[in-house]
Motif scaffolding. Sequence first.
Motif, mmCIF file in Angstrom:
data_model
loop_
_atom_site.group_PDB
_atom_site.id
_atom_site.type_symbol
_atom_site.label_atom_id
_atom_site.label_comp_id
_atom_site.label_asym_id
_atom_site.label_seq_id
_atom_site.Cartn_x
_atom_site.Cartn_y
_atom_site.Cartn_z
ATOM 1 N N ARG A 1 0.835 -1.215 0.000
ATOM 2 C CA ARG A 1 0.000 0.000 0.000
ATOM 3 C C ARG A 1 0.866 1.261 0.000
ATOM 4 N N THR A 2 1.919 1.249 0.793
ATOM 5 C CA THR A 2 2.822 2.405 0.853
ATOM 6 C C THR A 2 3.528 2.603 -0.478
ATOM 7 N N LEU A 3 4.041 1.511 -1.042
ATOM 8 C CA LEU A 3 4.754 1.582 -2.318
ATOM 9 C C LEU A 3 3.859 2.103 -3.441
ATOM 10 N N LEU A 4 2.596 1.693 -3.425
ATOM 11 C CA LEU A 4 1.675 2.033 -4.517
ATOM 12 C C LEU A 4 0.719 3.173 -4.175
ATOM 13 N N ALA A 5 0.963 3.876 -3.078
ATOM 14 C CA ALA A 5 0.031 4.873 -2.562
ATOM 15 C C ALA A 5 -0.359 5.950 -3.569
ATOM 16 N N ASP A 6 0.535 6.363 -4.418
ATOM 17 C CA ASP A 6 0.246 7.469 -5.329
ATOM 18 C C ASP A 6 -0.020 7.024 -6.762
ATOM 19 N N VAL A 7 -0.215 5.750 -6.981
ATOM 20 C CA VAL A 7 -0.434 5.271 -8.346
ATOM 21 C C VAL A 7 -1.833 5.608 -8.855
ATOM 22 N N ASP A 8 -2.839 5.640 -7.995
ATOM 23 C CA ASP A 8 -4.231 5.901 -8.399
ATOM 24 C C ASP A 8 -4.699 4.886 -9.439
ATOM 25 N N PHE A 9 -4.822 3.650 -8.998
ATOM 26 C CA PHE A 9 -5.287 2.595 -9.892
ATOM 27 C C PHE A 9 -6.685 2.894 -10.387
ATOM 28 N N THR A 10 -6.923 2.573 -11.638
ATOM 29 C CA THR A 10 -8.254 2.715 -12.225
ATOM 30 C C THR A 10 -9.009 1.391 -12.195
ATOM 31 N N HIS A 11 -8.273 0.286 -12.012
ATOM 32 C CA HIS A 11 -8.866 -1.054 -11.979
ATOM 33 C C HIS A 11 -8.054 -1.918 -11.022
ATOM 34 N N VAL A 12 -8.740 -2.675 -10.164
ATOM 35 C CA VAL A 12 -8.077 -3.617 -9.266
ATOM 36 C C VAL A 12 -8.762 -4.965 -9.430
ATOM 37 N N HIS A 13 -7.968 -5.995 -9.734
ATOM 38 C CA HIS A 13 -8.481 -7.337 -10.030
ATOM 39 C C HIS A 13 -7.948 -8.331 -9.000
ATOM 40 N N SER A 14 -8.776 -9.308 -8.629
ATOM 41 C CA SER A 14 -8.374 -10.349 -7.690
ATOM 42 C C SER A 14 -9.169 -11.618 -7.960
ATOM 43 N N THR A 15 -8.561 -12.753 -7.638
ATOM 44 C CA THR A 15 -9.355 -13.977 -7.617
ATOM 45 C C THR A 15 -10.251 -13.907 -6.383
ATOM 46 N N ASN A 16 -11.174 -14.846 -6.265
ATOM 47 C CA ASN A 16 -12.163 -14.796 -5.196
ATOM 48 C C ASN A 16 -11.741 -15.615 -3.972
ATOM 49 N N LEU A 17 -10.462 -15.595 -3.638
ATOM 50 C CA LEU A 17 -9.991 -16.281 -2.441
ATOM 51 C C LEU A 17 -9.580 -15.242 -1.400
ATOM 52 N N THR A 18 -9.733 -15.599 -0.152
ATOM 53 C CA THR A 18 -9.477 -14.657 0.938
ATOM 54 C C THR A 18 -8.109 -14.009 0.836
ATOM 55 N N ARG A 19 -7.060 -14.790 0.566
ATOM 56 C CA ARG A 19 -5.700 -14.240 0.570
ATOM 57 C C ARG A 19 -5.466 -13.242 -0.568
ATOM 58 N N THR A 20 -6.048 -13.477 -1.748
ATOM 59 C CA THR A 20 -5.880 -12.516 -2.842
ATOM 60 C C THR A 20 -6.757 -11.289 -2.614
ATOM 61 N N LEU A 21 -7.958 -11.518 -2.114
ATOM 62 C CA LEU A 21 -8.844 -10.387 -1.809
ATOM 63 C C LEU A 21 -8.236 -9.493 -0.736
ATOM 64 N N ASP A 22 -7.667 -10.111 0.309
ATOM 65 C CA ASP A 22 -7.076 -9.323 1.394
ATOM 66 C C ASP A 22 -5.794 -8.611 0.973
ATOM 67 N N THR A 23 -5.179 -9.054 -0.116
ATOM 68 C CA THR A 23 -4.016 -8.363 -0.664
ATOM 69 C C THR A 23 -4.466 -7.164 -1.501
ATOM 70 N N ALA A 24 -5.499 -7.333 -2.296
ATOM 71 C CA ALA A 24 -5.932 -6.290 -3.232
ATOM 72 C C ALA A 24 -6.938 -5.289 -2.648
ATOM 73 N N ARG A 25 -7.821 -5.752 -1.777
ATOM 74 C CA ARG A 25 -8.918 -4.903 -1.288
ATOM 75 C C ARG A 25 -8.453 -3.588 -0.676
ATOM 76 N N PRO A 26 -7.426 -3.562 0.185
ATOM 77 C CA PRO A 26 -7.022 -2.269 0.764
ATOM 78 C C PRO A 26 -6.603 -1.246 -0.291
ATOM 79 N N ILE A 27 -5.983 -1.690 -1.351
ATOM 80 C CA ILE A 27 -5.555 -0.765 -2.408
ATOM 81 C C ILE A 27 -6.757 -0.285 -3.205
ATOM 82 N N ALA A 28 -7.695 -1.177 -3.491
ATOM 83 C CA ALA A 28 -8.925 -0.767 -4.180
ATOM 84 C C ALA A 28 -9.671 0.263 -3.342
#
Length: 180
Positions: A74-101
């Motif tokens: 999150r810190t590394l990517l804080a200023d990227v301003d993603f327009t799209h965030v994709h994840s598989t539907n498993l807890t570990r991938t969702l918990d990795t991507a969700r905070p950034i989304a």
Amino acid sequence: MSKLLAAVLGAGVIWAAALENPAPTHIAADDPQVAAPVADDAVTVVLVRHAERLDDSPNSPLNDVGRGRVERLRTLLADVDFTHVHSTNLTRTLDTARPIAEDDGVELIIYSPGELEQLAETIRATPGRHLVSGHSNTTPQLAEALGGDPHGPIDHMEYDRLYIIVIQPGRPAVTTLLRF
């Protein structure tokens, strides 16, 4: 965007320019062929494997180390301003991507790990900045499907790869691999 990430994304544009016109042995940052902004229809993709998991169960959540890795991401990517965030539907991938989304105020898009070619086609056709949270056995395959360099398989205990793939129309994809 972090200075490191800004430099890497800028380097991707420089490398793409160098691939298109390989004659110069040195390209200055103020060179007009490099200073041009990335095309509006460019696609930038950041690929990560989910962070460390608690156990080997099929839908394992992240462990404490994994949650710490997500915070570093999150810190590394804080200023990227993603327009799209994709994840598989498993807890570990969702918990990795969700905070950034959530940080970027974008909807989390679920994809099937068995349909990587379709995901790659969708991403290539959708200009913007994409984050994809995947798995050790899908992230290198997706890098390759996007036209990037997969840099070999991801080891079972390897969680620190961060791919940046810049796709500009009419140019080869440029892949940068970082460790975080």
